[in-house]
Structure formats: structure tokens, C-alpha cells
Design a protein around this motif. Sequence first.
Motif, mmCIF file in Angstrom:
data_model
loop_
_atom_site.group_PDB
_atom_site.id
_atom_site.type_symbol
_atom_site.label_atom_id
_atom_site.label_comp_id
_atom_site.label_asym_id
_atom_site.label_seq_id
_atom_site.Cartn_x
_atom_site.Cartn_y
_atom_site.Cartn_z
ATOM 1 N N LEU A 150 -10.620 -3.976 -1.273
ATOM 2 C CA LEU A 150 -10.086 -2.882 -1.844
ATOM 3 C C LEU A 150 -9.238 -3.546 -3.043
ATOM 4 O O LEU A 150 -9.148 -2.571 -4.127
ATOM 5 C CB LEU A 150 -9.015 -2.000 -0.814
ATOM 6 N N SER A 197 -6.196 2.299 5.077
ATOM 7 C CA SER A 197 -4.749 1.772 5.513
ATOM 8 C C SER A 197 -4.498 2.528 6.742
ATOM 9 O O SER A 197 -3.651 2.139 7.517
ATOM 10 C CB SER A 197 -3.694 1.798 4.440
ATOM 11 N N CYS A 205 -8.131 3.958 -0.307
ATOM 12 C CA CYS A 205 -6.936 3.256 0.234
ATOM 13 C C CYS A 205 -6.307 3.928 1.234
ATOM 14 O O CYS A 205 -5.794 3.263 2.256
ATOM 15 C CB CYS A 205 -5.883 3.136 -1.048
ATOM 16 N N PHE A 212 1.007 -1.138 0.050
ATOM 17 C CA PHE A 212 0.035 -0.069 -0.026
ATOM 18 C C PHE A 212 0.670 1.119 -0.124
ATOM 19 O O PHE A 212 0.182 2.411 -0.383
ATOM 20 C CB PHE A 212 -0.992 -0.031 1.259
ATOM 21 N N TYR A 230 -8.968 -4.920 3.228
ATOM 22 C CA TYR A 230 -8.011 -5.086 2.368
ATOM 23 C C TYR A 230 -8.140 -6.047 1.189
ATOM 24 O O TYR A 230 -7.839 -5.591 0.050
ATOM 25 C CB TYR A 230 -6.664 -5.454 2.924
#
Length: 443
Positions: free
Chosen positions: A396, A359, A355, A329, A393
Motif C-alpha cells: 500500500l 487497515s 487503505c 495511517f 502495508y
Amino acid sequence: MIARRPAGPPLLWGRGLDSPGITRLIAALGAVAALVFAGWLVRDAHATLPLFDLGAYRVAGERVLGGGSLYGSPLVGTTWGVFEFVYTPFAALLFGPLALLPAWALLPVALVVGGGLLVGVVWLSLIGLGQPPSRRLLALCLGLSGLLLWCEPVWETVTFGQVNLLLAVLVLADLGRDKSVWGRGALIGMAAGIKLTPAFFVVYLLVTRQFRAAAAAVGAFLATALVGAVTLPGDSRVFWAGAFADPARVGVPDHPGNQSLRGLIARVLGLGSWAQLLWLVSAAALAAAGLWLAARFTASGRELTAAVLCGLTAVVVSPFSWVHHWVWFVPLLIVLLDRALPRRGRSAWSAWLACGVASAVGCHWFFAWFAGVAPSVAGPVGAVLLAGYQNAYVWLTLALLAAAAWLPGRWRRAPAAAVDAVDAVDAVDSTAPHIPSYRRTHV
């Protein structure tokens, strides 16, 4: 080779990552973020950096130096599937020097090495976007590193003393070298020799017809296995005979921390044999899709984006992926920021915000909050919310892969003058493919 920008002022000057104003802003915000982290560290260093995994690596190093078994018993305690050594014998050899350090030295070592590796990933990502090395780029790199320290995968990698940033540095440094350089691919092979997941990039090299680099990667990987076999023959036999594929050594697939496709399927559908078959089929299909997309971006000159897609795909199809495995990421957020700043497009900014927020806030930080809210949200709504945040995650990554399937074709179809002034470079370099010249880089 790195394509040079034409002479004259940068086309993004005052607008994107080339802007002095953007650099100053990011550097200031990054300094504040790093100071806040330092404040937490001063108040309670052991709570901020528990270094569980680094301590386990140290035990592995002690067993290497003392002749103990790496895989015969857990590294810490007596419970299997909690602190077992799941890396290669070669990795254990690299952890040997940790056994020589006093316990108090682990914390400063973790800070210096973890912080340095994060800066390395950010630097390689910026260079991969075509940014020329300079003092301004160093300031931008340090500012982004301070901010990205609060990205959950990075936070967990540093606080647990994990190796994920090291693997990302090896892969990015290797792919960043000119394709004509002898030995390109060896660092990828070394990364796979430490932990098997980066071997996915060897497949990427084959798919993109980089056969010499793939051969170098395979050769380096076999060399690490040979070193492990010569120095630790008993442990090597146990590892390569099946310990590397034993899921019980890592944890049950439906563990809340397993942020992989297998974890999602196990939590939603259970652990039956048909669910296992579904995971195998879907993981193979997703791996093929990720490699196909990476090849498309490589063909259009965007190899950094291709590397990010490969990294994310490798983690999502892995049988077990902790949150700290998602350090890809870091280059992802840098690529999305680079894409969003000059064009200010809603799609790029939406992807970056999704994102970035996921994150930064993280999945695990929601656990305590959701435990109090979930009982009040009954029925299908609660189940959807639970499946959403527990697999954030994975969702995404699936969304990113779907978007990536659309973007390369859209960029090729867009007229040079209609996208942005940046693409006017193509009019100057009539021999170049239709992509912005500052993106025709070697990563």
C-alpha cells in the motif's frame, strides 16, 4: 501562518468535511464504534487490552529506579529478541513513573492516554487541513477517533500500550507550528530521543531547507542523549555503542509481523547477504523518493500530506516495523477522506477504500484464516496470495508513493474552474499559488 478563508459560507458546506451532515454521520458512527469497543472491554478487559508492551515499559521503569541493567537481559522471561528494551535510556527515564503505579492502574492509564493521543492525532490532522477550531470540529474529531480506533495499527498501539501515537502527536504538533516560532523542531528531536525512527523528519527538515527547525531538532535530540548519559551512564554506553542497531534485539527480519521493506525481502528472497544488500539499496532509494515527494508537497503548501508521506516512508524503510508502527495511517485516511469528499473522484475514493479496508481488517487478522486456506491454494497463486497479505502495508505504501509522484503535477496543471468550485478561491486571492486556499496551511 495559516491562510484564512475568504469571508462567506464555507465552499464545502454540505459537501465535504465542513458539512454538518457529514459531521453528524461521522459522530454517530464513531460513537457506535467506541461503544462496541467498550462492550468488548467490559466482557474481558485483559483479553481486549493485554498491554504486553506497557508491562515491559513498567519493568524498564523498575530497573531505572532500582539500578538494574536495561540492556543486559530481556525485560520479561529469558528469551532474547522477545521482550528486550530497544528504546533509548531517555525513554526508560520517562517510563520510570510506571513503576510506581499498581498493576491494576495500567489498564485505565492505557485507555485514557491511548484514547487521548488518538484524539490528538486526529485533531492535529484536521487542523492541518485548514479546519478552524470549533465545537463542530471537536464532534468530527471525536467521531473519527471512535472509527479509527478500529484501524489495526491504532488497535494494536492501544491494546499493547505502545508509544507510537505519542510520537505522531509530537511530530504533528511540531510541524503544525508557524515556521517563525522559536524552538520549532524541538518536539521532533524529543520524539527521536525516545525512539530513533522520527529522526527521519530531521532529514525532511533539511531537505525542505527548514534549517533552524532542523537545528532545534538536533539540539533537542542531543539534550535527551545527554540526560540519559548523565543519569544512566552504563546503559547509555551499551545503547550507543551498538545495542540500538542490534537486529537480534527486535526479532528476525522474516518475522510475519515485520511490515517493512526488509521484512518483505527477507520473506520472499531469504536472509542471504545479497538480500541484505538489496534491502539497503532499495531502502535508500525509497527513502530518497519519499523525501523528494514530501518536498514537492511542501512546496505546494500541503505540509500535512508531506508529513504523512515522511511518516509512512520512515516506517517502511525501518529494519523492523510492527503493525502498530503504522499509526501514520490515521492522518493518511483523514487526508484521503478530505480529498475524496468534495470531488467524489474515483481515484481518491479507491485509495481511501484500499487503505481503510486494509487497515481495518488488518494483516494479522488474516493469519488464522489463511492458515486454513493456503494449503488448498498451491503453486504460484498461493505464493502470490501469501506475499500479498503478509506485506499489505508495504504494498500500500509503495502504491501511495507512486500515486503521490503523479498527483502534485496533476493538481498544478488543472485549471482552477475545472477541478472544483473549491479552487475558485484562487480567483479571489490572485497573489496565492495555484492551490485551494483552504489547503494553504502550516502542516
